[in-house]
Design a protein around this motif. Structure first.
Motif, short mmCIF file in Angstrom:
data_model
loop_
_atom_site.label_atom_id
_atom_site.label_comp_id
_atom_site.label_asym_id
_atom_site.label_seq_id
_atom_site.Cartn_x
_atom_site.Cartn_y
_atom_site.Cartn_z
N ASP A 191 1.38 -21.81 -17.67
CA ASP A 191 2.09 -21.19 -16.60
C ASP A 191 3.01 -20.10 -17.42
OD1 ASP A 191 4.95 -22.08 -14.84
OD2 ASP A 191 3.62 -20.24 -14.28
N ASP A 227 1.01 -26.39 -10.59
CA ASP A 227 0.52 -26.02 -11.74
C ASP A 227 -0.18 -27.12 -12.49
OD1 ASP A 227 3.57 -24.09 -12.54
OD2 ASP A 227 1.65 -23.47 -11.97
N ASP A 241 5.88 -17.96 -16.24
CA ASP A 241 7.17 -18.07 -16.02
C ASP A 241 7.93 -19.60 -15.81
OD1 ASP A 241 7.37 -15.18 -13.65
OD2 ASP A 241 6.67 -15.52 -15.57
MG MG Z 1 6.65 -21.07 -13.53
#
Ligand code: MG
Ligand code: TXA
Length: 540
Positions: free
Chosen positions: A13, A134, A15
């Motif tokens: 991922d 995620d 951010d």
């Molecule tokens: Mg993130």
């Protein structure tokens, strides 16, 4: 190791995992990498293909343009490349989750696409991020998910399904991945056994990316002495201490110059050794009594795991007999050392095949002491000019390095009543093997091994000489030890210290003595104060 042509991958991922989550990013100045991300990713970049997966719902909401996102993505990929980390591909999902995004549900199309395009083994792959989706999309296709507490991780932790792995940050996640990697390769048991052997003071051969090393706990002088014994080295050499993370240096070195830090950040883990000022606690046998210690963070996952599990830095020269080539397979080690050592870890052939490059920070300017796996050009591109040449010839004969600790006090190993006459009323120290000769009235005595054990004597040698040397004596008399096993290296060291084998130190003597050759005890006494203490340690 089992070999699979399909490669494992890590889907990262963006951010909250690689960079701080600062909302919708449009300017490059808003991109703030987590400092641990670079070194963590370098540890695994050669074993996993790396992908970035980023959800940019700002596009779907109309507050970000695809161009904004691309600008930031490109910058991130470029910065990582400069740090030695290649990102194979970036996938951007532009939807908000409640818009009924098809990117990750029912299946994450991009993972499946990547698997086809890059021939991935998803069962050995991972997805890492700070939102539950995620980690879920990785799980949906048979990969493992790791949830991070950075970014929005703390906030979303309660939403996690059960049995999801949680890590504090990207570095912790990568350490777990490395560990899992080991497990899957059934090496873990062996490494654990090797680590226990190291903890108990044994010696173990292990793979690094350069050559196989012969390792022992760097803080156990007896164990380190055994390395020399096994290698049958007729002299002592300073050893390289291997660590698994930069933090471990705290135990070993007093300070790290900024240029050294730059080199570590760029080339660690990897084939680069740095010579830095050592802490008092580092045993003298590791450094041959030098005030500096050589340190390196190897890249090979088995080496990393071994150091990690041993819980101590590992001092290791190459795992060959004296005078033989450095081994680059476990088979080479086996041929030469199988009967001498406790265990050989097999990590396949070494990727680099030549020893590490050594850069010293002992002097004013950094100096290349040994060319190796990282080129001079690469080093100079990071820290500018490096001193070369003057040291190189010294390296060809490591045992004769003037860098070795040379005592200021004259040392004598053969003496007669006659030769001691000039020392009447002088302060004389005695370096005894087992028990001091009582005929001699020496003001200070050091005993190398009361039980007459050569390994123990070797472990104590440098510290004992150093202690005597600090006493401002006029002469040290050193008792000979039996010249078998480590006794050979001990006698070599004593002969060098006494000037019987010439060193650079000696050429200074000869020069001051107007080239008249061998020195008499009188000369030694006369010269002693003249010698000048500026010639101590490194600057000789
Ligand atoms: Mg993130
Ligand atoms: O790639 C490598 O560096 C391999 C793997 C096992 O890590 N190790 C290796 O160690 O080549 P070895 O012992 O063969 O070489 C170590 C050399 C010494 O001979 C010496 O030249 C240098 O490192 N060295 C160690 N400590 C030093 C110090 N304090 N100052 C200057 N040179 C030092």
């Amino acid at each position: 190791m089992p070999f699979s042509s399909r490669r494992p991958a890590i889907f990262l991922d963006r951010d909250g995992t690689l960079i701080e989550d600062r909302g919708y990013l449009r300017c490059l100045s808003d991109v703030v990498f987590y400092p641990e991300a670079f070194s963590a990713l370098r540890r695994i970049k050669d074993r996993y293909l790396l992908f970035i997966v980023t959800n940019q719902s700002g596009i779907g909401l109309g507050v970000l343009s695809p161009e904004d996102v691309e600008l930031i993505n490109n910058h991130i990929v470029k910065t990582l490349a400069q740090e030695g980390v290649t990102i194979t591909k970036v996938y951007t999902c532009p939807h908000t989750r409640d818009q009924g995004c098809q990117c990750i549900k029912p299946n994450p199309y991009f993972i499946l696409e990547a698997a086809r395009e890059f021939n991935l083994d998803l069962s050995r792959s991972f997805s890492i991020g700070d939102h539950s989706h995620d980690v879920e999309f990785g799980r949906n296709v048979g990969a493992k998910g790791i949830f991070l507490l950075t970014g929005h991780g703390q906030k979303h932790r309660h939403e996690l399904p059960s049995r999801i792995e949680v890590a504090g940050n990207i570095e912790e996640a990568i350490i777990r991945i490395l560990k899992e990697d080991m497990d899957s390769q059934e090496k873990e048991g062996m490494i654990r056994q090797a680590a226990k052997t190291i903890q108990k003071g044994g010696v173990v051969a292990f793979p690094t990316e350069t050559v196989y090393g012969l390792g022992a706990n760097a803080f156990n002088p007896l164990a380190v002495a055994r390395i020399f014994e096994v290698k049958k080295r007729p002299h002592f050499d300073p050893l390289i201490v291997h660590v698994v993370r930069q933090h471990d240096l705290k135990k070993l070195v007093t300070e790290t110059p900024s240029k050294a830090i730059k080199l570590m950040e760029r080339f660690w883990p990897g084939p680069l050794t740095l010579v830095l000022s050592k802490k008092e606690e580092v045993p003298d046998i590791v450094t041959s009594g030098l005030p500096t210690v050589a340190v390196r963070m190897p890249k090979h996952p088995i080496a990393q795991s071994l150091i990690e599990q041993s819980g101590c830095p590992i001092a290791a020269p190459s795992a060959n007999l004296f005078g033989q080539l450095s081994p680059t397979t476990a088979g080479h080690v086996h041929e030469q050392l199988r009967d001498q050592i406790d265990l050989i870890l097999d990590g396949g052939p070494c990727e680099v095949g030549v020893e590490s490059t050594i850069v010293s920070f002992a002097g004013e300017t950094p100096a290349l002491l040994r060319p190796g796996g990282v080129t001079l050009e690469e080093i100079e591109s990071v820290i500018g000019a490096v001193e070369v040449g003057s040291h190189q010839e010294k390296i060809s004969a490591p045992g004769m390095l003037p860098r070795h600790y040379a005592p200021r006090t004259p040392i004598m190993i053969n003496w007669s009543e006659e030769s001691l006459k000039v020392y009447k009323n002088k302060k004389i120290g005695f370096l005894a093997f087992q028990s001091p000769m009582d005929a001699l009235k020496c003001s200070h005595v050091e005993i190398l091994s009361k039980k007459g054990d050569l390994r123990e004597a070797a472990a104590n040698l440098f510290s004992a000489i150093r202690r005597l040397d600090a006493l401002d004596l006029d002469l040290i008399l050193a008792e000979s030890v039996p010249e078998t096993g480590l006794g050979r290296a001990i006698m070599d060291r004593l002969r060098r210290a006494s000037g019987i084998i010439p060193t650079t130190q000696d050429s200074i003597h000869t020069f001051r003595g107007k080239g008249k050759g061998r020195y008499t005890s009188e000369d030694l006494l006369n010269d002693r104060r003249l010698e000048g203490r500026e010639e101590d340690g490194q600057k000789k």
